[in-house]
Design a protein around this motif. Sequence first.
Motif, PDB file in Angstrom:
ATOM      1  N   VAL A 130       0.839  -1.204   0.000  1.00 28.15           N
ATOM      2  CA  VAL A 130       0.000   0.000   0.000  1.00 28.15           C
ATOM      3  C   VAL A 130       0.872   1.251   0.000  1.00 28.15           C
ATOM      4  CG1 VAL A 130      -1.633   1.345   1.371  1.00 28.15           C
ATOM      5  CG2 VAL A 130      -1.998  -1.102   1.047  1.00 28.15           C
ATOM      6  N   GLN A 131       1.904   1.253   0.831  1.00 35.68           N
ATOM      7  CA  GLN A 131       2.774   2.424   0.904  1.00 35.68           C
ATOM      8  C   GLN A 131       3.515   2.665  -0.409  1.00 35.68           C
ATOM      9  OE1 GLN A 131       4.629   1.025   4.695  1.00 35.68           O
ATOM     10  NE2 GLN A 131       4.384   3.146   5.316  1.00 35.68           N
ATOM     11  N   VAL A 132       4.037   1.592  -0.996  1.00 36.54           N
ATOM     12  CA  VAL A 132       4.731   1.732  -2.276  1.00 36.54           C
ATOM     13  C   VAL A 132       3.758   2.174  -3.367  1.00 36.54           C
ATOM     14  CG1 VAL A 132       6.026   0.485  -4.059  1.00 36.54           C
ATOM     15  CG2 VAL A 132       6.518   0.080  -1.653  1.00 36.54           C
ATOM     16  N   GLY A 133       2.519   1.675  -3.313  1.00 33.11           N
ATOM     17  CA  GLY A 133       1.512   2.103  -4.282  1.00 33.11           C
ATOM     18  C   GLY A 133       1.219   3.595  -4.186  1.00 33.11           C
ATOM     19  N   MET A 134       1.107   4.113  -2.965  1.00 33.80           N
ATOM     20  CA  MET A 134       0.885   5.555  -2.788  1.00 33.80           C
ATOM     21  C   MET A 134       2.079   6.361  -3.307  1.00 33.80           C
ATOM     22  SD  MET A 134      -2.140   5.714  -1.534  1.00 33.80           S
ATOM     23  CE  MET A 134      -2.399   4.302  -2.625  1.00 33.80           C
ATOM     24  N   PHE A 135       3.275   5.848  -3.078  1.00 30.84           N
ATOM     25  CA  PHE A 135       4.480   6.527  -3.561  1.00 30.84           C
ATOM     26  C   PHE A 135       4.521   6.539  -5.085  1.00 30.84           C
ATOM     27  CE2 PHE A 135       9.106   6.153  -4.632  1.00 30.84           C
ATOM     28  CZ  PHE A 135       9.464   7.431  -4.278  1.00 30.84           C
ATOM     29  N   THR A 136       4.183   5.418  -5.697  1.00 33.27           N
ATOM     30  CA  THR A 136       4.172   5.338  -7.164  1.00 33.27           C
ATOM     31  C   THR A 136       3.115   6.249  -7.762  1.00 33.27           C
ATOM     32  OG1 THR A 136       4.909   3.038  -7.002  1.00 33.27           O
ATOM     33  CG2 THR A 136       4.015   3.754  -9.117  1.00 33.27           C
ATOM     34  N   LEU A 137       1.933   6.272  -7.157  1.00 38.58           N
ATOM     35  CA  LEU A 137       0.869   7.156  -7.631  1.00 38.58           C
ATOM     36  C   LEU A 137       1.302   8.615  -7.549  1.00 38.58           C
ATOM     37  CD1 LEU A 137      -2.076   7.710  -8.507  1.00 38.58           C
ATOM     38  CD2 LEU A 137      -2.707   7.618  -6.083  1.00 38.58           C
ATOM     39  N   THR A 138       1.963   8.984  -6.462  1.00 32.15           N
ATOM     40  CA  THR A 138       2.401  10.363  -6.301  1.00 32.15           C
ATOM     41  C   THR A 138       3.450  10.743  -7.333  1.00 32.15           C
ATOM     42  OG1 THR A 138       1.966  10.225  -3.935  1.00 32.15           O
ATOM     43  CG2 THR A 138       3.377  12.012  -4.689  1.00 32.15           C
ATOM     44  N   LEU A 139       4.417   9.867  -7.574  1.00 30.50           N
ATOM     45  CA  LEU A 139       5.449  10.169  -8.567  1.00 30.50           C
ATOM     46  C   LEU A 139       4.855  10.278  -9.965  1.00 30.50           C
ATOM     47  CD1 LEU A 139       8.543   8.043  -7.487  1.00 30.50           C
ATOM     48  CD2 LEU A 139       8.061  10.451  -7.071  1.00 30.50           C
ATOM     49  N   SER A 140       3.862   9.439 -10.264  1.00 36.42           N
ATOM     50  CA  SER A 140       3.213   9.518 -11.576  1.00 36.42           C
ATOM     51  C   SER A 140       2.518  10.860 -11.745  1.00 36.42           C
ATOM     52  CB  SER A 140       2.218   8.370 -11.738  1.00 36.42           C
ATOM     53  OG  SER A 140       2.864   7.113 -11.635  1.00 36.42           O
TER      54      SER A 140
END
Length: 407
Positions: A320-330
Motif C-alpha cells: 500500500v505504501q509503495v503504491g501511494m508513492f508510485t501514484l504520487t510520482l506519476s
Amino acid sequence: MNSTRRLIRQTMTIARRDFIATVFTPIFLLFLFAPLIMVAFSTIGAMGAAQAADHGADHVRIVAIVPDALAGSFVEADRRSRAIFRRDEEPPALVTLAPARDPAAQARAAFESRDYDATAVLYGPLDRPTLLYGARGSRAADYLAVLAGSALAAERLGGELPRVTPTKVSFSRQRATLGGQNQTAFLAVFGVFFLTLFLAGQVVGTMAEERSNKVIEVLAAAVPLEAVFLGKLLGMFGVAVLFVGFWGTVLGQVTSVLPPAFSGVVGELSPAVGLPIFAILFVSYFTMAYLLLGSVFLTIGAQATTMREIQMLSLPITIVQVGMFTLTLSGLSKPDSWLARVAEIFPLSSPFAMAGMAAASPSLWPHALALAWQALWVAIFVTLGARLFRRGVLQSGSTRPFWRRKG
C-alpha cells in the motif's frame, strides 16, 4: 471538566503510556541506531565493490596506433580533454603504439595483450581512422575519435593547438531553477515516503500485546475506545518524532562539515514556496502521512489475533505504501493531469503529493485545504477503527478477525 477536555486528557494519558513503554526499553536503542547499522553494512559492501571495480579499471586502456610524429599530439589532446571529466567518469588511460607492418593485425593483437585490457583500439590515417572496441568500449571508441580529430588539427596547424585561457566566475542564481524545484519535489516525496515506510508500520502490532494480556478490556472500560486508538497513535508518533529529531540533529552536524561543492548542490534544491515555509509544510505532511497510514494500520492490526497474522499483514501494508508513492510520482511528472489530482485528493497519497507541490508550486492556499482534508480523514479512520474493534472484538466476544468471520 467537560467531555472534550476529558477525552483529550484520556488520549494523552494513553499516548504517554505507550510512548514511555516503547522508548524506555533496551530494544528501542537497536531501533534508534538501525539506520546506522544499515549504513555501515551498505558502506562496507560499497567499498568492497568499489575496490574490486577500481582494481579492474586500473588495467583497462585505450590504444592509439599512430606514428611517433603524431604520438605527442595525441597525448597532448588526451591531457586537455581528460581535464573536463570527473575522476569517476574519466576514460581509460591512453597507450600509444608505433604502427607495425600490419596495423590491423596489431590492433587485434592489442586486445590479447597480457600487460593491459584494451577496451578500444584506433589505427589507420587520422582523417579516416578504424576503431575496434569491446563489449563496453563504445564510448571509449568515441573518445579516441575525438582525440584523432584534435591530433589531426594540431598537425595541420603546425604541431600544437592554440591555448585558451578562460576567466571563470562563480554566479549564484537569485531564484530556484525549474530543475532544482523538480528535484526538491522528488526528494520531498521520497523523504515523507521513506520516513512513513520506516516508522508507521510499527503501529500494526501495538494492539497485539494489549489483547494477549487482556489489558485492552480494562482500557476500554475506563476510557472510550476512540481515546485508546488516538492515544496509541499519538504515542507511536511521539516515538517517530524522537527518531526523526535524533537523526535530523546528527545529519545537520554532518552536513556542516561537508565541502563547499556539496553546499552548492544543496543550494540548487530550492523549494518554490521558500525554505522556511517548506520546512513547516514538510513536517506537517509527514505528520499527516504518519497519522493517516498509522490509523489505517492500527485498525487492521487491531483485528489480528496473533503475531503471525501481524507478520502476514506487513507485506500488504508495504505494498500500500509503495503504491501511494508510485501514484504520487506519476502525478508529479504531470502536474496538471487528472492523475496528479487523484494523488492530491486520495487521503493516503495526499500528504506525499502535497509535499511535492510545496516544492514545485508557490501557491499556499491549497495546503490549508489539504491539511484540513487530511485531518478529517484521520478522525474518520480512528473512529472507524474504534467502532470495528468494539463491534467485532469486544461486543461479540469473538477473537477472530473480521476477514475470517462469517457474515
